[in-house]
Write a protein that holds these residues in place. Structure first.
Motif, PDB file in Angstrom:
ATOM      1  N   GLY A 115      28.047  -4.249  40.634  1.00  0.00           N
ATOM      2  CA  GLY A 115      27.783  -5.405  41.482  1.00  0.00           C
ATOM      3  C   GLY A 115      26.431  -5.314  42.137  1.00  0.00           C
ATOM      4  O   GLY A 115      25.674  -4.356  41.932  1.00  0.00           O
ATOM      5  N   SER A 116      26.129  -6.312  42.957  1.00  0.00           N
ATOM      6  CA  SER A 116      24.822  -6.383  43.614  1.00  0.00           C
ATOM      7  C   SER A 116      24.968  -7.226  44.873  1.00  0.00           C
ATOM      8  O   SER A 116      25.988  -7.898  45.089  1.00  0.00           O
ATOM      9  CB  SER A 116      23.794  -7.005  42.661  1.00  0.00           C
ATOM     10  N   LEU A 117      23.928  -7.198  45.714  1.00  0.00           N
ATOM     11  CA  LEU A 117      23.937  -7.978  46.943  1.00  0.00           C
ATOM     12  C   LEU A 117      23.581  -9.428  46.652  1.00  0.00           C
ATOM     13  O   LEU A 117      22.572  -9.724  46.014  1.00  0.00           O
ATOM     14  CB  LEU A 117      22.944  -7.396  47.946  1.00  0.00           C
ATOM     15  N   ASP A 167      24.849  -9.415  38.557  1.00  0.00           N
ATOM     16  CA  ASP A 167      23.717  -8.647  38.033  1.00  0.00           C
ATOM     17  C   ASP A 167      22.672  -9.628  37.530  1.00  0.00           C
ATOM     18  O   ASP A 167      22.798 -10.837  37.752  1.00  0.00           O
ATOM     19  CB  ASP A 167      24.175  -7.676  36.927  1.00  0.00           C
ATOM     20  N   TRP A 168      21.669  -9.130  36.834  1.00  0.00           N
ATOM     21  CA  TRP A 168      20.570 -10.013  36.419  1.00  0.00           C
ATOM     22  C   TRP A 168      21.033 -11.105  35.462  1.00  0.00           C
ATOM     23  O   TRP A 168      20.479 -12.203  35.457  1.00  0.00           O
ATOM     24  CB  TRP A 168      19.441  -9.190  35.795  1.00  0.00           C
ATOM     25  N   ARG A 169      22.067 -10.817  34.669  1.00  0.00           N
ATOM     26  CA  ARG A 169      22.603 -11.823  33.748  1.00  0.00           C
ATOM     27  C   ARG A 169      23.488 -12.851  34.462  1.00  0.00           C
ATOM     28  O   ARG A 169      23.702 -13.944  33.953  1.00  0.00           O
ATOM     29  CB  ARG A 169      23.441 -11.162  32.657  1.00  0.00           C
ATOM     30  N   LEU A 224      17.726 -20.870  33.552  1.00  0.00           N
ATOM     31  CA  LEU A 224      16.985 -19.964  34.438  1.00  0.00           C
ATOM     32  C   LEU A 224      16.051 -19.036  33.666  1.00  0.00           C
ATOM     33  O   LEU A 224      15.549 -18.055  34.221  1.00  0.00           O
ATOM     34  CB  LEU A 224      17.960 -19.116  35.266  1.00  0.00           C
ATOM     35  N   GLU A 225      15.804 -19.351  32.407  1.00  0.00           N
ATOM     36  CA  GLU A 225      15.003 -18.453  31.575  1.00  0.00           C
ATOM     37  C   GLU A 225      13.612 -18.209  32.146  1.00  0.00           C
ATOM     38  O   GLU A 225      13.058 -17.112  32.016  1.00  0.00           O
ATOM     39  CB  GLU A 225      14.889 -19.010  30.155  1.00  0.00           C
ATOM     40  N   ASP A 226      13.024 -19.211  32.797  1.00  0.00           N
ATOM     41  CA  ASP A 226      11.676 -19.084  33.344  1.00  0.00           C
ATOM     42  C   ASP A 226      11.673 -18.840  34.847  1.00  0.00           C
ATOM     43  O   ASP A 226      10.630 -18.933  35.497  1.00  0.00           O
ATOM     44  CB  ASP A 226      10.853 -20.329  33.009  1.00  0.00           C
ATOM     45  N   HIS A 227      12.823 -18.499  35.413  1.00  0.00           N
ATOM     46  CA  HIS A 227      12.893 -18.058  36.799  1.00  0.00           C
ATOM     47  C   HIS A 227      12.650 -16.554  36.856  1.00  0.00           C
ATOM     48  O   HIS A 227      12.866 -15.841  35.865  1.00  0.00           O
ATOM     49  CB  HIS A 227      14.271 -18.356  37.382  1.00  0.00           C
ATOM     50  N   PRO A 228      12.222 -16.018  37.991  1.00  0.00           N
ATOM     51  CA  PRO A 228      12.050 -14.566  38.096  1.00  0.00           C
ATOM     52  C   PRO A 228      13.377 -13.841  37.912  1.00  0.00           C
ATOM     53  O   PRO A 228      14.417 -14.303  38.394  1.00  0.00           O
ATOM     54  CB  PRO A 228      11.527 -14.370  39.520  1.00  0.00           C
ATOM     55  N   VAL A 229      13.348 -12.715  37.227  1.00  0.00           N
ATOM     56  CA  VAL A 229      14.536 -11.879  37.145  1.00  0.00           C
ATOM     57  C   VAL A 229      14.827 -11.320  38.537  1.00  0.00           C
ATOM     58  O   VAL A 229      13.910 -10.998  39.297  1.00  0.00           O
ATOM     59  CB  VAL A 229      14.353 -10.743  36.120  1.00  0.00           C
ATOM     60  N   VAL A 230      16.105 -11.233  38.886  1.00  0.00           N
ATOM     61  CA  VAL A 230      16.523 -10.681  40.177  1.00  0.00           C
ATOM     62  C   VAL A 230      17.665  -9.685  39.934  1.00  0.00           C
ATOM     63  O   VAL A 230      18.053  -9.444  38.799  1.00  0.00           O
ATOM     64  CB  VAL A 230      16.964 -11.780  41.168  1.00  0.00           C
ATOM     65  N   HIS A 231      18.163  -9.089  41.006  1.00  0.00           N
ATOM     66  CA  HIS A 231      19.188  -8.040  40.928  1.00  0.00           C
ATOM     67  C   HIS A 231      18.651  -6.837  40.147  1.00  0.00           C
ATOM     68  O   HIS A 231      19.374  -6.238  39.342  1.00  0.00           O
ATOM     69  CB  HIS A 231      20.484  -8.576  40.303  1.00  0.00           C
ATOM     70  N   VAL A 232      17.397  -6.493  40.380  1.00  0.00           N
ATOM     71  CA  VAL A 232      16.796  -5.317  39.761  1.00  0.00           C
ATOM     72  C   VAL A 232      16.372  -4.341  40.862  1.00  0.00           C
ATOM     73  O   VAL A 232      15.762  -4.741  41.851  1.00  0.00           O
ATOM     74  CB  VAL A 232      15.583  -5.677  38.878  1.00  0.00           C
ATOM     75  N   THR A 233      16.698  -3.077  40.682  1.00  0.00           N
ATOM     76  CA  THR A 233      16.275  -2.037  41.611  1.00  0.00           C
ATOM     77  C   THR A 233      14.859  -1.593  41.271  1.00  0.00           C
ATOM     78  O   THR A 233      14.275  -2.002  40.259  1.00  0.00           O
ATOM     79  CB  THR A 233      17.196  -0.819  41.540  1.00  0.00           C
ATOM     80  N   PHE A 234      14.334  -0.702  42.102  1.00  0.00           N
ATOM     81  CA  PHE A 234      13.012  -0.148  41.824  1.00  0.00           C
ATOM     82  C   PHE A 234      12.995   0.549  40.467  1.00  0.00           C
ATOM     83  O   PHE A 234      12.040   0.390  39.699  1.00  0.00           O
ATOM     84  CB  PHE A 234      12.613   0.839  42.927  1.00  0.00           C
ATOM     85  N   GLU A 235      14.039   1.306  40.147  1.00  0.00           N
ATOM     86  CA  GLU A 235      14.068   2.017  38.866  1.00  0.00           C
ATOM     87  C   GLU A 235      14.128   1.054  37.692  1.00  0.00           C
ATOM     88  O   GLU A 235      13.536   1.309  36.637  1.00  0.00           O
ATOM     89  CB  GLU A 235      15.251   2.981  38.827  1.00  0.00           C
ATOM     90  N   ASP A 236      14.830  -0.063  37.842  1.00  0.00           N
ATOM     91  CA  ASP A 236      14.849  -1.068  36.775  1.00  0.00           C
ATOM     92  C   ASP A 236      13.463  -1.643  36.548  1.00  0.00           C
ATOM     93  O   ASP A 236      13.018  -1.812  35.406  1.00  0.00           O
ATOM     94  CB  ASP A 236      15.815  -2.200  37.132  1.00  0.00           C
ATOM     95  N   ALA A 237      12.768  -1.958  37.646  1.00  0.00           N
ATOM     96  CA  ALA A 237      11.418  -2.512  37.537  1.00  0.00           C
ATOM     97  C   ALA A 237      10.474  -1.501  36.906  1.00  0.00           C
ATOM     98  O   ALA A 237       9.646  -1.845  36.049  1.00  0.00           O
ATOM     99  CB  ALA A 237      10.919  -2.925  38.918  1.00  0.00           C
ATOM    100  N   ARG A 238      10.587  -0.255  37.316  1.00  0.00           N
ATOM    101  CA  ARG A 238       9.706   0.778  36.771  1.00  0.00           C
ATOM    102  C   ARG A 238       9.982   1.013  35.290  1.00  0.00           C
ATOM    103  O   ARG A 238       9.053   1.250  34.508  1.00  0.00           O
ATOM    104  CB  ARG A 238       9.860   2.068  37.559  1.00  0.00           C
ATOM    105  N   ALA A 239      11.251   0.940  34.878  1.00  0.00           N
ATOM    106  CA  ALA A 239      11.590   1.118  33.469  1.00  0.00           C
ATOM    107  C   ALA A 239      10.957   0.014  32.617  1.00  0.00           C
ATOM    108  O   ALA A 239      10.424   0.270  31.533  1.00  0.00           O
ATOM    109  CB  ALA A 239      13.104   1.134  33.291  1.00  0.00           C
TER     110      ALA A 239
END
Length: 325
Positions: A98-100, A125-127, A139-154
């Motif tokens: 889950g996510s906030l 989650d992001w999906r 929402l394909e051209d909306h910013p992805v959300v529900h990503v942590t720092f590690e997800d972004a770094r990956a």
């Protein structure tokens, strides 16, 4: 919250040569970083210099993140159930992915109590950004959300890129307009024009939708800044690579000979949240939930401390490349 030990991909990610076709080259320069007009964590104003870099024109979109997931099999932290052993006292029924998720309140609430509008929602989650039954359709051209720092770094590593430092991000957001409160000048909405996706009305229960968007908006929905960059302000907060701490007073430059170059944040230890002992990274830019009545962080100087293991419905990211060739 999540522990990075659970951050895995089904297939090993591959590093590629960065594609700069969707990026803008920003010439380096000096600028006044920070603000002394709004929140104490933004002060002091200090003169710093950054070298030139490429930066994504927009936040990473759902479409782009889906390509990364398809290529690597990456599972975001929000898609992995937490281990109750990592969270003593956690009810076993909450040990699910889950996510906030932000949820409007029915009326005015205590603005010091974030739990009034944030809830840890299972199956988000992001999906499934708006709830377990939601999807990315439209929402394909909306910013992805529900990503942590590690997800972004990956994602950044896979793309052959990096996450920007706080100084790089703020310099890019100002678009060459130095010393102004907002990325476009001295007024939030000049002549009533909405120049970013933020909350209009009484937060967190009455959004007048003057900008037309309840949550995220498609990237490029608002004018680009002076560097040709979109959505640097509002829409979603963006991860940076810097650990969070209060800027040091001594960092305030007293002359042109003292301008620090390419400043970096503090150490990981200095960034620990005193309430939870979880290290925090700097978020920049504000989001669609920032409101004149609550959180005036739709500005280049604004900054927020975010636990690296947390994902939410209003945090995304963009990437940089520091080699011009």
């Amino acid at each position: 919250m999540r522990h990075s030990s659970r951050h895995k991909s089904m297939r090993a990610s591959r590093t590629v040569q960065p594609d700069t076709s969707g990026m803008r080259w920003v010439e380096g320069g000096a600028f006044a970083m920070g603000s002394e007009n709004f929140y104490p964590e933004e002060a002091p104003v200090r003169r710093v210099r950054v070298d030139g870099f490429w930066i994504d024109e927009t936040p990473v979109t759902n479409r782009a993140f889906a390509r990364f997931v398809e290529a690597t099999g990456h599972r975001t932290v929000a898609e992995i159930a937490p281990d109750p052993k990592d969270y003593p006292g956690m009810p076993i029924e909450l040990a699910q992915p889950g996510s906030l998720l932000f949820q409007r309140t029915v009326g005015p609430v205590d603005l010091q109590d974030h739990s009034q509008w944030w809830t840890f929602a299972l199956g988000v989650d992001w999906r499934h950004p708006h709830g377990p039954g939601s999807s990315l359709d439209g929402l394909e051209d909306h910013p992805v959300v529900h990503v942590t720092f590690e997800d972004a770094r990956a994602y950044a590593k896979w793309a052959g890129k990096s996450l920007p430092t706080e100084a790089e991000w703020e310099y890019a957001a100002r678009g060459g307009l130095d010393g102004q409160d907002y990325a476009w000048g001295g007024e939030l909405a000049p002549e009533g024009e909405m120049l970013a996706n933020y909350w209009q009305g009484a937060f967190p229960f009455a959004n007048t939708l003057d900008d037309g968007w309840e949550r995220t908006s498609p990237v490029r929905s608002y004018p680009a800044n002076g560097f040709g960059l979109y959505d640097m302000i509002g829409n979603v907060w963006e991860w940076t690579s810097d650990w969070y701490a209060q800027p040091r007073v001594e960092a305030k430059a007293r002359g042109s000979c003292c301008v620090p170059a390419n400043p970096r944040g503090p150490t990981r230890h200095e960034s620990l949240d005193p309430m939870s002992a979880i290290p925090r990274k700097v978020l920049k830019g504000g989001s669609h939930l920032c409101a004149p009545s609550y959180c005036q962080r739709y500005r280049p100087a604004a900054r927020h401390a975010q636990a690296i293991e947390s994902s939410t419905s209003h945090i995304g990211f963009r990437c940089v490349v520091r080699n011009k060739a």
